[in-house]
Design an enzyme around this catalytic site. Sequence first.
Site, PDB file in Angstrom:
ATOM      1  N   TYR A  99      -4.396  14.534   5.382  1.00 27.07           N
ATOM      2  CA  TYR A  99      -5.055  13.649   4.689  1.00 27.07           C
ATOM      3  C   TYR A  99      -6.913  13.975   4.925  1.00 27.07           C
ATOM      4  CZ  TYR A  99      -1.513  10.114   3.867  1.00 27.07           C
ATOM      5  OH  TYR A  99      -0.443   9.529   3.420  1.00 27.07           O
ATOM      6  N   ASN A 168      -7.885   9.712  -3.062  1.00 29.38           N
ATOM      7  CA  ASN A 168      -7.095   8.967  -2.492  1.00 29.38           C
ATOM      8  C   ASN A 168      -7.367   7.549  -2.774  1.00 29.38           C
ATOM      9  OD1 ASN A 168      -4.344   8.453  -0.901  1.00 29.38           O
ATOM     10  ND2 ASN A 168      -5.711   7.355   0.343  1.00 29.38           N
ATOM     11  N   GLU A 169      -6.713   6.868  -3.747  1.00 26.57           N
ATOM     12  CA  GLU A 169      -6.986   5.394  -3.784  1.00 26.57           C
ATOM     13  C   GLU A 169      -8.537   4.808  -4.127  1.00 26.57           C
ATOM     14  OE1 GLU A 169      -5.203   3.156  -0.726  1.00 26.57           O
ATOM     15  OE2 GLU A 169      -3.169   3.791  -1.316  1.00 26.57           O
ATOM     16  N   ASP A 209      -0.738   1.856  -5.524  1.00 27.97           N
ATOM     17  CA  ASP A 209       0.296   1.164  -6.734  1.00 27.97           C
ATOM     18  C   ASP A 209      -0.682  -0.186  -7.365  1.00 27.97           C
ATOM     19  OD1 ASP A 209       2.471   0.606  -8.464  1.00 27.97           O
ATOM     20  OD2 ASP A 209       3.579   0.014  -6.524  1.00 27.97           O
ATOM     21  N   GLU A 274       3.185   8.511  -1.145  1.00 25.85           N
ATOM     22  CA  GLU A 274       3.515   7.924   0.118  1.00 25.85           C
ATOM     23  C   GLU A 274       4.682   6.856  -0.254  1.00 25.85           C
ATOM     24  OE1 GLU A 274       0.035   5.507   1.696  1.00 25.85           O
ATOM     25  OE2 GLU A 274      -1.232   7.217   2.088  1.00 25.85           O
TER      26      GLU A 274
END
Length: 561
Positions: A99, A168-169, A209, A274
């Site tokens: 990450y 990421n997100e 999500d 993930e």
Amino acid sequence: MRASSCFAAGLALAGAFFTGVDAAAIQTVTRNGRYLYTADGNRFYIKGVAYQEQGAVVASASNTFLEPSTFIDPLANGTACTRDLPYLQQLGVNTIRAYSVNSSLNHDSCMQTFSNAGIYTIIDLSLPGNGSMDRNAPTWTTNLLDLYIETISVFSKYNNVLAYNVGNEVVIAPNGTAAATFVKAAARDVKAYLKSINSNALVGYASIDGDATWLDPLANYLSCDPSGSNSGATALDLFGLNNYEWCGNSTFQDSYAGVEGQFAGYNVAAYFSEFGCITSPPRLWTEVAALFSSQMSPVWSGGVAFSYFPATSAQGQFGMVTISPDGTAVTTSSDFTNLQTQYGAVLPPNSPSQSGAGSGTYPSCPQQNSSWLASSTLPPTPNFAACQCLENNLSCQFTPSTSNYTAIVGALLDYTCSLIGQSGGSCSAISSNGTTGQYGAVSECDPTIMLSYVMSDYYIANGANAQSCSFGGNGTVNSKAPSSASAANAMASSCLASASGTSVPTLPAGALSPSGSSSSSGGGSGSSPNAASVVLADARTLMGMGVLVAVGIASGLWTIA
């Protein structure tokens, strides 16, 4: 919990299906249409695990996800990678996801160790906090671009980089979907840079999500073509979904049928970046059989189980192993053995054939609506030379009176823009708006340059009075710069003339080359246990990067009526 037996180091790589790799060589993985293939034409599935020790986590109202503020580079400690390899082999993984990495450290030992074992890496390019897009006030600036391409340059010599994640997100809710314009711009520029250095690495993004009303358009937006010419220049190669819907001993129908339907017609490769719900312990990992089944393989190309190392999150405690205080011993848990069993049992279909997968298409981008705010007009490629030219010619330059200037840039932007607004002026030149698709001419520059720009604006508007450039001792008059508004505007226009549109990024001056040694690596081998513990990456790349979060505070005042 149990300790692994001492003969584990001699185990061969288990469960590395359809990768065609051995200890001597690792095959290149490419994308055809929506599927991944190795060089010998076999379908490639990501059978992975998240591999990142957690940095410091400070719980606060503004950190509801319990995101770390520091990081430990997992690929810079050769001793630790050698320690962990037998356990990764027992799990049967062919991919690890890192990450945060520090481009100034040496990664040769870890990357070679994993390459020899047939293990690919997915590397996130962002860093905690100051080295990533602020989802509340996103920008795409020279600092982030330089950070990203310097990391890519350092890792480009390794043959087992599968993909680079540009975020990421970043987008987590409908009211934040305008941030996708900056993610897509990052994908465009990273993709152009990879092409320029003849790299086959894929460009990815890992999404949280969410509700289909905004998750569907997000996925489609990141793989669409704004030009309408069926070009993949701005599209991802690999869309990751951080999915934790399967809890306990669930079923496909209960947990995955919905998301399977959502992505049934997706145009690029997708995987679970993930997975591994912890709300119904113990983790049985029975979702693995579903994810790699003939039912889901037409849509998904595997996934990454979270997490090898212990990790605290808002959901609870993750982790498959614990490391002894001296860093030498690994103790595995039932999470580990259960995943080992499930990964070892899967054998996904080797279909469709590479020749039958097609080259892929890139549809038009989603239309804006109440739950999808992103414009199809992307910000330009950040141009360091143009921003440097501008900074050198600004009449009032930010010269902080403290070395900890990251703490004051946001407040000074607020203050200066409020002064300009009171005089009827505007800070629109430094603003970015992903909904309207309007990006100020200076919005791609380092936030410290943005500050110098608005300070100069205020200084000139007040008759070039030296006191108007003080800003509490944080400003200095540049005697060589234009002092009249007309001359200053002409200078700015000249510097920024080449800063619009898109271009192929180049490595920043002074950046580390793929074969360059690192002054921060301790001994050059990356084997020191302390070598990977860092807060920030190379200061040359990140100078000014630390102000991005602070600038986010000021973002609401950047455009003043």
